[in-house]
Design a protein around this motif. Structure first.
Motif, PDB file in Angstrom:
ATOM      1  N   HIS A   1      38.907   8.828   2.991  1.00 43.08           N
ATOM      2  CA  HIS A   1      39.473   7.507   3.293  1.00 43.08           C
ATOM      3  C   HIS A   1      40.964   7.494   2.951  1.00 43.08           C
ATOM      4  O   HIS A   1      41.477   8.418   2.300  1.00 43.08           O
ATOM      5  CB  HIS A   1      38.726   6.414   2.517  1.00 43.08           C
TER       6      HIS A   1
ATOM      7  N   HIS B   1      45.473   6.910   8.728  1.00 37.48           N
ATOM      8  CA  HIS B   1      44.258   6.094   8.712  1.00 37.48           C
ATOM      9  C   HIS B   1      44.523   4.724   9.327  1.00 37.48           C
ATOM     10  O   HIS B   1      45.469   4.049   8.930  1.00 37.48           O
ATOM     11  CB  HIS B   1      43.776   5.890   7.271  1.00 37.48           C
TER      12      HIS B   1
ATOM     13  N   ASN C   1      35.730   5.393   6.289  1.00 32.90           N
ATOM     14  CA  ASN C   1      36.877   6.140   5.757  1.00 32.90           C
ATOM     15  C   ASN C   1      38.185   5.688   6.405  1.00 32.90           C
ATOM     16  O   ASN C   1      39.039   6.502   6.755  1.00 32.90           O
ATOM     17  CB  ASN C   1      36.648   7.641   5.958  1.00 32.90           C
ATOM     18  N   ASN C   2      38.327   4.376   6.552  1.00 38.03           N
ATOM     19  CA  ASN C   2      39.574   3.851   7.127  1.00 38.03           C
ATOM     20  C   ASN C   2      40.627   3.672   6.035  1.00 38.03           C
ATOM     21  O   ASN C   2      40.482   4.169   4.913  1.00 38.03           O
ATOM     22  CB  ASN C   2      39.287   2.528   7.866  1.00 38.03           C
TER      23      ASN C   2
ATOM     24  N   ARG D   1      41.681   1.720   3.405  1.00 35.93           N
ATOM     25  CA  ARG D   1      40.881   0.714   2.698  1.00 35.93           C
ATOM     26  C   ARG D   1      41.686  -0.502   2.252  1.00 35.93           C
ATOM     27  O   ARG D   1      41.138  -1.589   2.131  1.00 35.93           O
ATOM     28  CB  ARG D   1      40.173   1.368   1.507  1.00 35.93           C
TER      29      ARG D   1
END
Ligand SMILES: [Fe+2]
Ligand SMILES: [Fe+2]
Length: 271
Positions: A130, A159, A172-173, A175
């Motif tokens: 992430h 990301h 898993n972006n 966050r």
């Protein structure tokens, strides 16, 4: 009008290997470079390219050297930010001679294209898939937005914050992307966020911020929203993204996803 090319998720592996045992990522990058070099003479001038992370698969010196040797054929200078498959210090060492590479800290930079400001941010959390934008990243972003002073901005991250529907990718972006989007939402000029990581082409509007994820030159992430699906790669056609400023019919930045490869044509429509 100013323009740049976005290449993302090149996932270069050591010579003689395939990524995940399936994907010839070096061949895909060579094909992407040939595609870009082939189209450049037909475009309004393009200033540079950027790689938005996952330059390599394992973040090793050998992989960065192979990436650099391959990218040397590109007819454009380029800058890069890391992704979850990169290693910050190894990447820093590989590009130590580049003016855009900071000596210490997150690998972040900005470039003024005149009509818009491009801000590259480092969302790598070493050892994790992430992303998180660090306090230093937010400080850099705040300073860059202040310097841009209402000029249109484009924020590049590996990301994305937006979801794709592919559960393993969305988990898993970026966050803490909400805090980044809040900065862009409050920015007095137009703002855009461009990312990689998902190996697919997706666009959305979050508040007043357009968010877009670019395709990779190599493998794609298999499109499935089923919670039971095993996260998988698939050899769909690769792509690179041309970002070009247009002043008509109104000032705006236009994205143009260019498929990687050689295709039949062009043939005149008539005669
Ligand atoms: Fe990737
Ligand atoms: Fe990634």
């Amino acid at each position: 009008m100013p323009a740049f090319i976005q290449i993302t998720d090149t996932h270069i592996v050591p010579e003689g290997q395939l990524a995940y045992g399936k994907s010839d990522t070096a061949a895909a990058l060579r094909e992407a470079i040939a595609t870009v070099n082939g189209v450049l003479p037909r475009l309004d001038p393009v200033e540079c390219a950027i790689i938005t992370g996952d330059l390599t698969d394992f973040g090793t010196c050998a992989e960065y050297e192979r990436l650099k040797a391959t990218m040397a054929d590109l007819d454009l200078p380029y800058m890069a930010i890391p992704g979850n498959h990169d290693a910050r210090d190894t990447m820093r060492a590989a590009f130590a001679d580049e003016a855009w590479m900071p000596d210490v800290g997150p690998i972040q930079w900005s470039r003024d294209f005149g009509e818009f400001m491009l801000i590259g941010l480092d969302t790598l959390v070493e050892g994790s898939h992430h992303g998180i934008l660090s306090d230093e990243g937010f400080a850099f972003l705040d300073a860059a937005l202040a310097a841009a002073n209402g000029q249109p901005v484009v924020v590049a991250t590996h990301h994305p914050w937006m979801h794709s529907g592919v559960i393993a990718m969305d988990t898993n972006n970026l966050r803490n992307g909400g805090a980044l989007l809040a900065r862009l939402e409050a920015y007095p000029g137009s703002a855009r966020m461009i990312s990689g990581h998902v190996h697919r082409t997706l666009t959305t509007q979050i508040g007043r911020v357009t968010c877009q994820i670019a395709p990779a030159p190599c493998h794609a992430v298999h499109l499935s929203h089923l919670p039971t699906s095993v996260n998988s790669l698939i050899m769909e056609p690769g792509g690179v993204t041309l970002w070009q400023w247009h002043n008509a019919p109104q000032p705006c930045l236009v994205s143009n996803v260019i498929p990687v490869g050689r295709f039949g044509g062009p043939w005149p429509f008539y005669g």
